[in-house]
Write a protein that holds these residues in place. Structure first.
Motif, PDB file in Angstrom:
ATOM      1  N   ASP A 322       0.960  -1.182  -0.050  1.00 37.13           N
ATOM      2  CA  ASP A 322      -0.044  -0.086   0.017  1.00 37.13           C
ATOM      3  C   ASP A 322       0.841   1.414   0.092  1.00 37.13           C
ATOM      4  OD1 ASP A 322      -2.172   1.722  -0.131  1.00 37.13           O
ATOM      5  OD2 ASP A 322      -2.954   1.342   1.834  1.00 37.13           O
ATOM      6  N   LEU A 323       1.823   1.431  -0.929  1.00 34.12           N
ATOM      7  CA  LEU A 323       2.577   2.458  -1.169  1.00 34.12           C
ATOM      8  C   LEU A 323       3.022   2.307  -2.626  1.00 34.12           C
ATOM      9  CD1 LEU A 323       4.045   4.591   0.642  1.00 34.12           C
ATOM     10  CD2 LEU A 323       6.204   3.142   0.422  1.00 34.12           C
ATOM     11  N   ALA A 324       2.813   3.648  -3.314  1.00 38.94           N
ATOM     12  CA  ALA A 324       3.350   3.771  -4.737  1.00 38.94           C
ATOM     13  C   ALA A 324       3.597   4.967  -4.981  1.00 38.94           C
ATOM     14  CB  ALA A 324       1.935   3.451  -5.381  1.00 38.94           C
ATOM     15  N   PRO A 325       4.070   5.472  -6.264  1.00 40.92           N
ATOM     16  CA  PRO A 325       4.507   6.766  -6.659  1.00 40.92           C
ATOM     17  C   PRO A 325       3.376   7.650  -6.985  1.00 40.92           C
ATOM     18  CG  PRO A 325       5.734   5.118  -7.844  1.00 40.92           C
ATOM     19  CD  PRO A 325       4.962   4.287  -6.967  1.00 40.92           C
ATOM     20  N   SER A 326       3.380   8.928  -6.664  1.00 39.22           N
ATOM     21  CA  SER A 326       2.424   9.774  -6.892  1.00 39.22           C
ATOM     22  C   SER A 326       2.040   9.763  -8.515  1.00 39.22           C
ATOM     23  CB  SER A 326       2.499  11.300  -6.489  1.00 39.22           C
ATOM     24  OG  SER A 326       3.533  11.683  -7.350  1.00 39.22           O
ATOM     25  N   GLY A 327       0.780  10.242  -8.972  1.00 42.41           N
ATOM     26  CA  GLY A 327       0.456  10.118 -10.140  1.00 42.41           C
ATOM     27  C   GLY A 327       0.861  11.307 -10.984  1.00 42.41           C
ATOM     28  N   SER A 328       1.343  12.517 -10.195  1.00 42.04           N
ATOM     29  CA  SER A 328       1.820  13.786 -10.778  1.00 42.04           C
ATOM     30  C   SER A 328       3.468  13.616 -11.029  1.00 42.04           C
ATOM     31  CB  SER A 328       1.269  14.692  -9.859  1.00 42.04           C
ATOM     32  OG  SER A 328       1.879  14.814  -8.627  1.00 42.04           O
ATOM     33  N   GLU A 329       4.248  12.856 -10.211  1.00 45.91           N
ATOM     34  CA  GLU A 329       5.440  12.839 -10.255  1.00 45.91           C
ATOM     35  C   GLU A 329       6.360  11.689 -10.731  1.00 45.91           C
ATOM     36  OE1 GLU A 329       7.763  15.143  -7.308  1.00 45.91           O
ATOM     37  OE2 GLU A 329       5.810  15.709  -6.180  1.00 45.91           O
ATOM     38  N   VAL A 331       8.391   8.255 -10.687  1.00 37.09           N
ATOM     39  CA  VAL A 331       9.673   7.627 -10.039  1.00 37.09           C
ATOM     40  C   VAL A 331      10.648   9.001 -10.850  1.00 37.09           C
ATOM     41  CG1 VAL A 331       9.135   5.510  -9.512  1.00 37.09           C
ATOM     42  CG2 VAL A 331       9.833   6.099 -11.860  1.00 37.09           C
ATOM     43  N   GLY A 332      11.439   9.439  -9.904  1.00 35.05           N
ATOM     44  CA  GLY A 332      12.427  10.296  -9.959  1.00 35.05           C
ATOM     45  C   GLY A 332      13.768  10.084 -10.288  1.00 35.05           C
ATOM     46  N   GLU A 333      14.549  10.707 -10.682  1.00 37.08           N
ATOM     47  CA  GLU A 333      16.197  10.580 -10.988  1.00 37.08           C
ATOM     48  C   GLU A 333      16.526  10.911  -9.761  1.00 37.08           C
ATOM     49  OE1 GLU A 333      19.884  12.872 -13.454  1.00 37.08           O
ATOM     50  OE2 GLU A 333      17.787  13.876 -13.324  1.00 37.08           O
ATOM     51  N   VAL A 334      16.220  11.837  -8.846  1.00 42.96           N
ATOM     52  CA  VAL A 334      17.174  11.815  -7.866  1.00 42.96           C
ATOM     53  C   VAL A 334      16.289  11.588  -6.265  1.00 42.96           C
ATOM     54  CG1 VAL A 334      18.905  13.327  -8.495  1.00 42.96           C
ATOM     55  CG2 VAL A 334      17.018  14.514  -7.883  1.00 42.96           C
ATOM     56  N   GLN A 335      14.880  11.769  -6.504  1.00 42.97           N
ATOM     57  CA  GLN A 335      13.950  11.530  -5.420  1.00 42.97           C
ATOM     58  C   GLN A 335      12.550  10.975  -6.032  1.00 42.97           C
ATOM     59  OE1 GLN A 335      13.129  14.982  -3.080  1.00 42.97           O
ATOM     60  NE2 GLN A 335      11.394  15.466  -4.161  1.00 42.97           N
ATOM     61  N   THR A 336      11.940  10.143  -5.228  1.00 42.34           N
ATOM     62  CA  THR A 336      10.522   9.697  -5.740  1.00 42.34           C
ATOM     63  C   THR A 336       9.627   9.760  -4.306  1.00 42.34           C
ATOM     64  OG1 THR A 336      11.711   8.157  -7.053  1.00 42.34           O
ATOM     65  CG2 THR A 336       9.319   7.720  -6.450  1.00 42.34           C
ATOM     66  N   PRO A 337       8.660  10.823  -4.523  1.00 46.96           N
ATOM     67  CA  PRO A 337       7.657  10.695  -3.603  1.00 46.96           C
ATOM     68  C   PRO A 337       6.522   9.427  -3.660  1.00 46.96           C
ATOM     69  CG  PRO A 337       7.634  12.638  -4.773  1.00 46.96           C
ATOM     70  CD  PRO A 337       8.261  11.924  -5.591  1.00 46.96           C
ATOM     71  N   LEU A 338       6.436   9.008  -2.612  1.00 40.08           N
ATOM     72  CA  LEU A 338       5.529   7.679  -2.436  1.00 40.08           C
ATOM     73  C   LEU A 338       4.403   8.141  -1.431  1.00 40.08           C
ATOM     74  CD1 LEU A 338       8.511   5.313  -2.039  1.00 40.08           C
ATOM     75  CD2 LEU A 338       7.162   5.582  -4.156  1.00 40.08           C
ATOM     76  N   THR A 339       3.129   7.422  -1.798  1.00 42.05           N
ATOM     77  CA  THR A 339       1.933   7.828  -0.841  1.00 42.05           C
ATOM     78  C   THR A 339       1.214   6.476  -0.850  1.00 42.05           C
ATOM     79  OG1 THR A 339       0.132   9.203  -0.689  1.00 42.05           O
ATOM     80  CG2 THR A 339       0.619   8.392  -2.978  1.00 42.05           C
ATOM     81  N   GLY A 340       0.331   6.627   0.444  1.00 37.98           N
ATOM     82  CA  GLY A 340      -0.266   5.345   0.872  1.00 37.98           C
ATOM     83  C   GLY A 340      -0.091   4.997   2.278  1.00 37.98           C
ATOM     84  N   ARG A 341      -0.915   4.349   2.801  1.00 36.59           N
ATOM     85  CA  ARG A 341      -0.840   3.668   4.245  1.00 36.59           C
ATOM     86  C   ARG A 341       0.192   3.037   4.577  1.00 36.59           C
ATOM     87  NH1 ARG A 341      -6.644   0.646   4.917  1.00 36.59           N
ATOM     88  NH2 ARG A 341      -5.910  -0.074   3.160  1.00 36.59           N
ATOM     89  N   GLY A 342       1.098   2.504   3.529  1.00 33.68           N
ATOM     90  CA  GLY A 342       2.474   1.812   3.858  1.00 33.68           C
ATOM     91  C   GLY A 342       3.469   2.867   4.429  1.00 33.68           C
ATOM     92  N   ALA A 343       3.175   4.043   4.044  1.00 33.12           N
ATOM     93  CA  ALA A 343       4.013   5.243   4.566  1.00 33.12           C
ATOM     94  C   ALA A 343       4.133   5.318   6.262  1.00 33.12           C
ATOM     95  CB  ALA A 343       3.709   6.527   4.249  1.00 33.12           C
ATOM     96  N   ARG A 344       2.861   5.013   6.853  1.00 33.21           N
ATOM     97  CA  ARG A 344       2.768   5.144   8.362  1.00 33.21           C
ATOM     98  C   ARG A 344       3.911   4.540   9.070  1.00 33.21           C
ATOM     99  NH1 ARG A 344      -3.996   4.525   8.464  1.00 33.21           N
ATOM    100  NH2 ARG A 344      -4.315   6.354   6.861  1.00 33.21           N
ATOM    101  N   GLN A 345       4.326   3.276   8.526  1.00 32.29           N
ATOM    102  CA  GLN A 345       5.361   2.423   9.379  1.00 32.29           C
ATOM    103  C   GLN A 345       6.920   2.998   9.092  1.00 32.29           C
ATOM    104  OE1 GLN A 345       5.549  -1.782   7.758  1.00 32.29           O
ATOM    105  NE2 GLN A 345       3.786  -0.885   6.660  1.00 32.29           N
ATOM    106  N   LEU A 346       6.845   3.968   8.301  1.00 34.66           N
ATOM    107  CA  LEU A 346       8.212   4.350   8.089  1.00 34.66           C
ATOM    108  C   LEU A 346       8.718   5.715   8.611  1.00 34.66           C
ATOM    109  CD1 LEU A 346       7.984   3.634   3.888  1.00 34.66           C
ATOM    110  CD2 LEU A 346       9.186   2.157   5.668  1.00 34.66           C
ATOM    111  N   ARG A 347      10.218   5.406   8.702  1.00 36.84           N
ATOM    112  CA  ARG A 347      10.872   6.680   9.397  1.00 36.84           C
ATOM    113  C   ARG A 347      12.087   7.114   8.641  1.00 36.84           C
ATOM    114  NH1 ARG A 347       6.756   5.975  11.606  1.00 36.84           N
ATOM    115  NH2 ARG A 347       6.257   5.695  13.961  1.00 36.84           N
TER     116      ARG A 347
END
Length: 438
Positions: A322-329, A331-347
């Motif tokens: 339950d984590l995926a790249p955003s539709g607008s950005e 996967v990126g060359e130097v950074q990739t924003p990811l969104t979803g409930r899976g983000a809640r367990q990450l630091r």
């Protein structure tokens, strides 16, 4: 599957890095062997690009020989002691051709691919300059695509589609003194490499086309092989790929099949209707930002696969779920924003695990894989890049270490393998274990 044990084993490592689940790799090898219906599997090295992985699978029952993607690569693998190598694509690398001709032991174990007389001319010219008496092994590549209602369905590879075209080249080879026909290859990419799962109209039509192609190719390939065997003695007839092992093996014309991607099981191979292998190869990216609730940003991530540009060329998140790249950005060359409930367990600093869309291309981004088995790191396997091998430039770029592993380096001059000296291979004696790899 990214298990808790796998994550714990590599938690201390500094991302990004590559991870190979050896238990999954071995299970996939067993599954490929079972699917091949008793035919030996020639390992497609472009789908691995990790010498230790190639050597591990060649040591298993059911696997024999390598299908390389370039002659320079074939020479480097031969220098490591690997034998019975077929170069899957025509080579016009004159330096590599001269090196092959100048190394009798390599020439005895490496087969070149041809589909046109001009390729034969170039091979003979390059070989004659290096070793006038050399006779090089060649394999004819046959077009395995489907021609239907004026459409070409499949890869644009060989121009040789019909029996007469193939026999003309057989006759040309037979009239020459510096080449010898030993094999045929016919790859059905429209079956072996195109995912077909799903019940949308497109997938249903694709499966019908693939079924039609299986029937058409079985008749045509059997006829071509029979006609060629009446004119020349063949050592092998190769075809198929990870996605077509069952139909390729059942056809009756082949002496072997080829596969490689199924060992790593990249994301694109999740979408076949008739088989499912276990994901074995991953790369990681570290969390560097938490820009909003249910969002994280990782460093890098944009390791995009070759092929027609589409969403299925992109890497996919393997863990957390339950984590995926955003539709607008994306996967990126130097950074990739990811969104979803899976983000809640990450630091900050945690690892996100990705799967590449294709198998061997992942290794082009990595110098090594950390190999995990039973929840523990048990080895590191260098990739071609880690060894300094860059075969996209042929032999214009010399591999820094043809001998390979530390043990092989220790014995690099014991006359068991050809050695790269400058831009040529110095011939040497056949290694004692070579017979086991044929």
């Amino acid at each position: 599957m990214v298990t808790a044990g796998l994550r714990r084993a590599v938690a201390h490592l500094n991302a990004p890095f590559g991870v190979l689940d050896r238990d999954a790799f071995d299970a996939n090898a067993a599954a490929l062997r079972d699917r091949a219906g008793g035919l030996p599997i020639r390992v497609a090295s472009k789908s691995l690009r990790v010498p230790a992985a190639i050597e591990r699978v060649l040591a298993r029952d059911g696997f024999a020989g390598v299908l390389a993607f370039s002659l320079a690569e074939a020479l480097a693998l031969h220098a490591r002691g690997i034998r019975d190598i077929v170069v899957a694509y025509p080579s016009v690398d004159r330096t590599a051709l001269a090196a092959l001709a100048a190394a009798p032991e390599a020439a005895a174990h490496i087969t070149l691919m041809v589909d046109h007389p001009d390729q034969l001319d170039l091979i003979e010219q390059a070989a004659a300059a290096a070793a006038p008496e050399a006779v090089l092994r060649v394999c004819i590549d046959i077009d395995g695509s489907l021609r239907l209602a004026g459409l070409h369905i499949g890869a644009r590879r060989s121009p040789l589609h019909e029996i007469g075209q193939v026999l003309a080249l057989v006759g040309d080879i037979g009239a020459r003194q510096r080449v010898r026909l030993v094999g045929l290859m016919c790859y059905e990419g429209q079956i072996a490499g195109v995912p077909n799962a799903g019940w949308q109209p497109r997938q249903a039509m694709l499966r019908r086309l693939q079924s039609h192609s299986v029937r058409e190719l079985a008749e045509r390939r059997n006829a071509i092989v029979a006609a060629v065997r009446a004119e020349a003695e063949l050592t092998f007839v190769n075809g198929g790929g990870t996605g077509s092992l069952e139909t390729s093996a059942a056809e009756g014309s082949l002496t072997e099949v080829a596969a490689g991607s199924g060992l790593f099981a990249p994301a694109s191979f999740d979408r076949f209707a008739h088989f499912r292998h276990t994901p074995a190869a991953y790369f990681t990216a570290p969390v560097v930002r938490i820009p909003a609730p249910d969002w994280v940003t990782v460093s890098g991530g944009g390791w995009i696969a070759s092929g027609a540009a589409a969403a299925d060329r992109l890497p996919t998140v393997a863990w957390p779920t339950d984590l995926a790249p955003s539709g607008s950005e994306g996967v990126g060359e130097v950074q990739t924003p990811l969104t979803g409930r899976g983000a809640r367990q990450l630091r900050i600093g945690d690892h996100v695990f990705f799967r590449h869309a294709k198998a061997g291309e992942l290794a082009e981004h990595l110098s090594r894989f950390h190999v995990v088995a039973g929840g523990t790191i048990v080895d590191t396997w260098e990739t071609y890049r880690g060894l300094g091998w860059n075969f996209e430039t042929g032999m214009n770029e010399q591999p820094r270490d043809a001998a390979g592993s530390p043990e092989q380096k220790e014995h690099a001059h014991d006359n068991h393998s050809p050695q790269l000296v400058g831009q040529r291979l110095v011939p040497s004696a056949d290694p004692p274990h070579a017979q086991q790899r044929r």
